[in-house]
Design a protein around this motif. Structure first.
Motif, short mmCIF file in Angstrom:
data_model
loop_
_atom_site.label_atom_id
_atom_site.label_comp_id
_atom_site.label_asym_id
_atom_site.label_seq_id
_atom_site.Cartn_x
_atom_site.Cartn_y
_atom_site.Cartn_z
N VAL A 35 -58.23 35.94 128.86
CA VAL A 35 -57.52 37.00 129.59
C VAL A 35 -57.43 38.25 128.72
N ALA A 36 -57.11 38.06 127.44
CA ALA A 36 -56.99 39.19 126.53
C ALA A 36 -58.29 40.00 126.51
N ALA A 37 -59.42 39.31 126.55
CA ALA A 37 -60.71 40.00 126.45
C ALA A 37 -61.13 40.65 127.77
N PHE A 231 -73.44 36.40 123.20
CA PHE A 231 -72.76 37.69 123.32
C PHE A 231 -71.37 37.49 122.70
N PRO A 232 -71.24 37.68 121.37
CA PRO A 232 -69.94 37.40 120.74
C PRO A 232 -68.83 38.30 121.29
N ILE A 233 -67.79 37.69 121.79
CA ILE A 233 -66.71 38.43 122.45
C ILE A 233 -65.83 39.13 121.40
N SER A 234 -65.07 40.13 121.86
CA SER A 234 -64.19 40.84 120.92
C SER A 234 -62.91 41.28 121.60
N ILE A 235 -62.22 42.22 120.99
CA ILE A 235 -60.93 42.67 121.51
C ILE A 235 -61.00 44.17 121.80
N ASP A 236 -60.02 44.63 122.58
CA ASP A 236 -59.81 46.05 122.74
C ASP A 236 -59.00 46.47 121.52
N ALA A 377 -58.18 36.53 114.57
CA ALA A 377 -58.78 37.06 113.34
C ALA A 377 -59.13 38.53 113.53
N LYS A 378 -59.68 38.86 114.70
CA LYS A 378 -60.09 40.25 114.96
C LYS A 378 -58.87 41.16 115.17
#
Ligand code: G6P
Length: 475
Positions: A35-37, A231-236, A377-378
């Motif tokens: 959800v965060a992503a 496709f490595p996911i990340s954060i806003d 971590a990110k």
């Protein structure tokens, strides 16, 4: 209802219906990395989100929350037990996380999984416009791509798998292994976190179904080509960077430190209370450092935030008991009236408070035994514009493929982890800054926006190719 060009399908909606302690029903942001992503991406497209509202037997009409159109899918109490707690979280979750806990195989759980997947697929097929796009997410819905394709051959279908995909030797245990592969292969593009996950999936497809594969493409018997890639996911990163600059949040970080008796260093762990996260291993390593006198509670206090998760699944009930017993013992042995060893918080916190904790933490401990990515971590890296702080990161996380300038650990190696914690606690400022600068460059450049753009580009490409092939066949 107006049909949507773009439909996200995930087990959970971005908001959960919950009952507060006073019996009031409210909406709250749903737990977890998925959800965060996805939430930030949904603000930028004209689309709808199909998902469950987190409570049994809730028949809700479509509604809009925070600018996102939500299409709730109801689950009965028994479906929550069999499909969500059972097949999703007591069969697939442990199997795909390298059987850290033993997966349970029950035919009635599988039957419920098929029934519920069909319900999600039907909801998506009804919502999507002609020639539109459906993006399916995660292990709870692996049959949905094929089901949507059968219902709506005109739409483009993407699937993203947020958790690991295991080696064939483990995957082969699944009694429904071929059906699950066929379910996923209904998509035009299948995305994984790591190249290893994509390779494991391709190997399973070859071995089990015997389909031809060329590089990242699976040739299907019906003539389609399915694109499989990492496709490595990340954060806003924006809200984390903004909050980290706010004077009130920086003051709150200082207040947190003072509240712990101003220890020289603060160690921090932030996880859902899940056996994949290596919380017990981390606690053991820290406890032994105290036992051996290598550190004291005045030197280093450890804050562990463990947000409640899947509390009716046995493995989670046991984990909670073990973690709380271990923490109780360590605190009993080492606390003083002024300092605590482990400040344990079995709660979720708003983002403001999380950022204050990240800013207060000299050392961030991410010691998962297996983790698709690990966005905590990110998040830590994104907040540390001051270039201070050390990230201790397990090599068994997806994040470890990208984040190189960390103190890398094998969480099964308790001695190695103890040494790593000491190295992190003692790391000179200049070295912290050198490492953090390079970590920040990676996280700020490869943010969630870059992730969704690259996935959607692959999906567009696949759709164009499909149309082209279709036209050629009918020319
Ligand atoms: C992980 C999974 C998500 C899941 C989340 C929270 O991030 O990849 O699919 O939603 O955990 O777990 P829950 O069981 O509460 O949805």
């Amino acid at each position: 209802m107006v049909a949507a060009e773009f439909v996200v399908v995930a087990n959970r909606l971005p908001v959960d219906r919950v009952v507060t302690a006073d019996g009031e029903e409210i909406w709250r942001t749903s737990p977890g990395g998925l959800v965060a992503a996805l939430e930030p991406m949904m603000h930028t497209v004209d689309g709808a989100w199909v998902g469950w509202a987190g409570m049994p037997d809730l028949e809700l009409a479509p509604f809009t929350a925070d600018g996102i159109r939500l299409l709730p899918v109801p689950l009965s109490a028994s479906e929550i037990q069999l499909y969500y707690e059972g097949f999703s979280n007591d069969t697939i979750w442990p199997l795909y996380h390298d059987v850290i806990a033993p997966p349970q195989f029950h035919r009635e759980w599988w039957d419920a999984y098929v029934t519920v997947n069909l319900r999600f697929a039907e909801a998506a097929a009804t919502a999507v416009a002609k020639g539109g796009t459906v993006w399916v997410h995660d292990y709870q819905l692996q049959l949905v791509p094929e089901m949507v394709r059968n219902l709506r051959p005109d739409v483009t279908i993407g699937y993203f798998h947020h958790i690991p995909f295991p080696a064939h030797s483990l995957y082969a245990q699944l009694p429904w292994r071929d059906q699950v592969l066929r379910g996923l292969l209904g998509a035009d593009v299948i995305g994984f976190q790591r190249t290893q996950d994509a390779a494991n999936f391709i190997a399973a497809v070859k071995r089990r179904l015997g389909y031809e594969t060329k590089a990242a493409l699976v040739a299907m018997p019906d003539g389609r080509h399915v694109h499989v890639k990492a496709f490595p996911i990340s954060i806003d990163t924006t809200p984390y960077r903004e909050l980290a600059r706010r004077p009130d949040i920086r003051a709150r970080a200082a207040e947190i430190r003072a509240g712990l008796g101003n220890p020289k260093r603060i160690l921090l762990g932030v996880d859902r209370l899940d056996y994949t996260k290596g919380i017990r291993h981390r606690i053991k390593a820290y406890g032994e450092l105290l036992d051996q006198g290598r550190i004291s509670v005045e030197d280093a206090t450890f804050i562990q935030v463990a947000s409640p998760s899947r509390e009716r699944v046995d493995a989670y009930v046991h984990l909670r008991d073990e973690v709380e017993l271990a923490i109780g013992r360590i605190n009993g042995d080492h606390d003083t009236l002024g300092h605590t060893a482990i400040r344990y918080l079995h709660q979720g916190f708003p983002r403001e408070e999380m950022v204050a904790m990240y800013l207060a933490a000299d050392v961030m401990l991410v010691t998962a035994l297996r983790d698709g990515m690990n966005l905590v971590a990110k998040e830590y890296v994104a907040t540390r514009a001051d270039n201070r702080g050390v990230l201790v990161l397990s090599e068994f996380t997806g994040a470890s493929d990208e984040l190189k300038q960390v103190v890398r650990v094998n969480p099964h190696d308790i001695e190695g982890m103890k040494d790593a914690i000491v190295v992190a606690l003692e790391m000179p400022r200049e070295e912290q800054a050198r490492r953090m600068r390079s970590l920040r460059k990676r996280v700020l450049e490869h943010d969630v926006d870059a992730w969704s753009r690259s996935f959607l580009k692959a999906l567009e490409h696949a759709a164009a190719h499909r149309h082209h092939t279709h036209e050629q066949e009918h020319a």
